[in-house]
Design a protein around this motif. Sequence first.
Motif, mmCIF file in Angstrom:
data_model
loop_
_atom_site.group_PDB
_atom_site.id
_atom_site.type_symbol
_atom_site.label_atom_id
_atom_site.label_comp_id
_atom_site.label_asym_id
_atom_site.label_seq_id
_atom_site.Cartn_x
_atom_site.Cartn_y
_atom_site.Cartn_z
ATOM 1 N N UNK A 201 0.833 -1.206 0.000
ATOM 2 C CA UNK A 201 0.000 0.000 0.000
ATOM 3 C C UNK A 201 0.871 1.260 0.000
ATOM 4 N N UNK A 202 1.980 1.229 0.748
ATOM 5 C CA UNK A 202 2.867 2.396 0.778
ATOM 6 C C UNK A 202 3.463 2.672 -0.600
ATOM 7 N N UNK A 203 3.848 1.609 -1.303
ATOM 8 C CA UNK A 203 4.384 1.780 -2.653
ATOM 9 C C UNK A 203 3.322 2.352 -3.593
ATOM 10 N N UNK A 204 2.081 1.899 -3.443
ATOM 11 C CA UNK A 204 0.986 2.425 -4.261
ATOM 12 C C UNK A 204 0.778 3.909 -3.979
ATOM 13 N N UNK A 205 0.777 4.279 -2.694
ATOM 14 C CA UNK A 205 0.568 5.677 -2.314
ATOM 15 C C UNK A 205 1.668 6.578 -2.874
ATOM 16 N N UNK A 206 2.896 6.085 -2.853
ATOM 17 C CA UNK A 206 4.020 6.865 -3.385
ATOM 18 C C UNK A 206 3.872 7.044 -4.894
ATOM 19 N N UNK A 210 0.312 11.824 -7.093
ATOM 20 C CA UNK A 210 -0.070 13.036 -7.824
ATOM 21 C C UNK A 210 -1.575 13.160 -8.017
ATOM 22 N N UNK A 211 -2.309 12.085 -7.717
ATOM 23 C CA UNK A 211 -3.759 12.121 -7.914
ATOM 24 C C UNK A 211 -4.464 12.583 -6.637
ATOM 25 N N UNK A 212 -5.647 13.187 -6.822
ATOM 26 C CA UNK A 212 -6.351 13.817 -5.706
ATOM 27 C C UNK A 212 -6.686 12.815 -4.607
ATOM 28 N N UNK A 213 -7.286 11.682 -4.968
ATOM 29 C CA UNK A 213 -7.630 10.648 -3.994
ATOM 30 C C UNK A 213 -7.290 9.280 -4.573
ATOM 31 N N UNK A 214 -6.707 8.433 -3.736
ATOM 32 C CA UNK A 214 -6.410 7.058 -4.135
ATOM 33 C C UNK A 214 -6.939 6.130 -3.049
ATOM 34 N N UNK A 215 -7.848 5.263 -3.424
ATOM 35 C CA UNK A 215 -8.421 4.293 -2.499
ATOM 36 C C UNK A 215 -7.875 2.926 -2.894
ATOM 37 N N UNK A 216 -7.241 2.230 -1.959
ATOM 38 C CA UNK A 216 -6.699 0.896 -2.282
ATOM 39 C C UNK A 216 -6.982 -0.049 -1.136
ATOM 40 N N UNK A 217 -7.334 -1.263 -1.475
ATOM 41 C CA UNK A 217 -7.627 -2.254 -0.452
ATOM 42 C C UNK A 217 -7.474 -3.656 -1.028
ATOM 43 N N UNK A 223 -5.113 -10.229 -4.627
ATOM 44 C CA UNK A 223 -5.445 -9.108 -5.506
ATOM 45 C C UNK A 223 -5.687 -7.838 -4.684
ATOM 46 N N UNK A 224 -5.277 -6.720 -5.235
ATOM 47 C CA UNK A 224 -5.525 -5.408 -4.643
ATOM 48 C C UNK A 224 -6.302 -4.572 -5.655
ATOM 49 N N UNK A 225 -7.387 -3.962 -5.194
ATOM 50 C CA UNK A 225 -8.168 -3.057 -6.034
ATOM 51 C C UNK A 225 -7.759 -1.624 -5.723
ATOM 52 N N UNK A 226 -7.662 -0.810 -6.754
ATOM 53 C CA UNK A 226 -7.300 0.603 -6.602
ATOM 54 C C UNK A 226 -8.330 1.444 -7.356
#
Length: 527
Positions: A201-206, A210-217, A223-226
């Motif tokens: 998740x930290x790698x995804x956030x990094x 640049x995007x306004x909101x990122x939801x990942x779970x 599998x991870x949905x973003x």
Amino acid sequence: MKVFLVDDEKGIVTGLKTIIERFIPECEVVGAAYNGLEGYQLIRKKQPDIVITDIRMPQADGLDMIRMLKEEDCRAEFILLSGYAEFEYARKGLQLGARFYINKPVEEEELRSCVCQVMELVRADRAKLQEVDELKQEVYNRIQEDALRDILDTGSDQSELMGELLRIAQIPMEAIRFVCIMLEFDGSTDSLKEVGFQPIFRQIDIALGQYRKVYRFRYSVAQIAVVIAHGSIIDYEALVRTMNRLKEAIYRELELSITVGVGTVQEQAMGISQSFEEARNALSYKVIKGAHAVIPFSDIMNMTSRSHTVPEEVIAKLEAALDNMDEIGCVNVIREIFRGMEAEPSMSPADLQLKCLHILLSSIRKMSFQQLQQTEFLGRNILSLEGISRFRTLEYLEEWMVQVIRGILVFKLEHNIPKKKDMITEIKEYVQMHYNEPISLADLAARFYISPFYLSQVFKQKTGETYLNYLIQIRIDKAKTLLERTDLKIYEICQQVGYSDPQHFTRMFEKLTGCRPREYRKNLPSV
């Protein structure tokens, strides 16, 4: 630890500050006041952890000041000072929440002891508050994740339900563009268990910062949905390049290999589920593109648009034969498809290969991630362009396809995958028994050894509604029964039918019944 001093004698304030700075280095004096009213105003601004205050002061005494601050939910701890050794002052101060009462003149050791004890109380209070905050955040994260999962699994035609879920997930609906991405881990999930999801998740956030909101779970076992929500235009090619960099970073930093499916950009929140279906569909082309790839949905659209697709009714016959482990039926369908190919003389070798890919993808689209991971037979050796490209004539290609289908049947036999003559009936029966559990579409697909993408399509086709709508109807029907037959409180019924958020449960109940749970119970006919 921040300390604030209040006393109408400047000499005492100076002396207290000197003692604290010299003997209590853990504390910082952040300010001082010389009457209760000034103290009240500055304490509200400075937000200290500890306040040492005189009792008898002009304008407002120490007790009045504490009372006003407490009314505004001030969380500071108070130590009282007074030249009057009167129990009544001490009693009132303690009633207001003061921790200690010290007589003037202040002794160094006594002040130090009091402040140190209060610091321990402050630390303990902070730890409790942090624990409560973490618990609240955990509950909120679970509610938000459930809502996100439902948003991805529901249909874009369910505008009212979608609006409710977007509100719970705190996803903005106006002037926003959306795109969904699915990450799937390649190979064994053992290394994934060791690493855990937080570093990913930290790698995804990094990568997507640049995007306004990122939801990942976490969407399923591997599998991870973003979901990306952005206020301006999303450059699709730039996003694909970003996902390639993310894929490489996860491999470099965590030694995990992932394949990525990227849906198209949607102009409205109602298109989130469509973008997610596209991401899942793109990910299914992993068998063509290979593992450790980023697969944009636009690429597979270009691929399928160039091919001569097999009629859906023929594919349905092939799937039915595979479900029933009918080898003869499978072979006959393959023969039928190739007789049709012979009647299309304009087909190039590339067209033939693409048509075979369509057959192969249709043959395995029901299969779950767990099944595809269990054998290399359905991966490197068969489902690849290299395998198909070896055969340039229809005759050889037809026989190869027959062997592939036979291999799939053998795989299903070896792994005890049962016949599924009426899979949807089995799923509905399971949901009827487990409606009060958090059974998402992904969980259900894994349990029944079927891909989530295929399950979502066939469930709506066979029942006329989405899986999520079906589950909601069952839960609300059960809630009505509990309201009619028990004295359980509303929040208890909410939990018993599988909801973690009572407000969301109430809104869903009202949407389906026209009234709130409490009103429904109140309007029941008396026996």
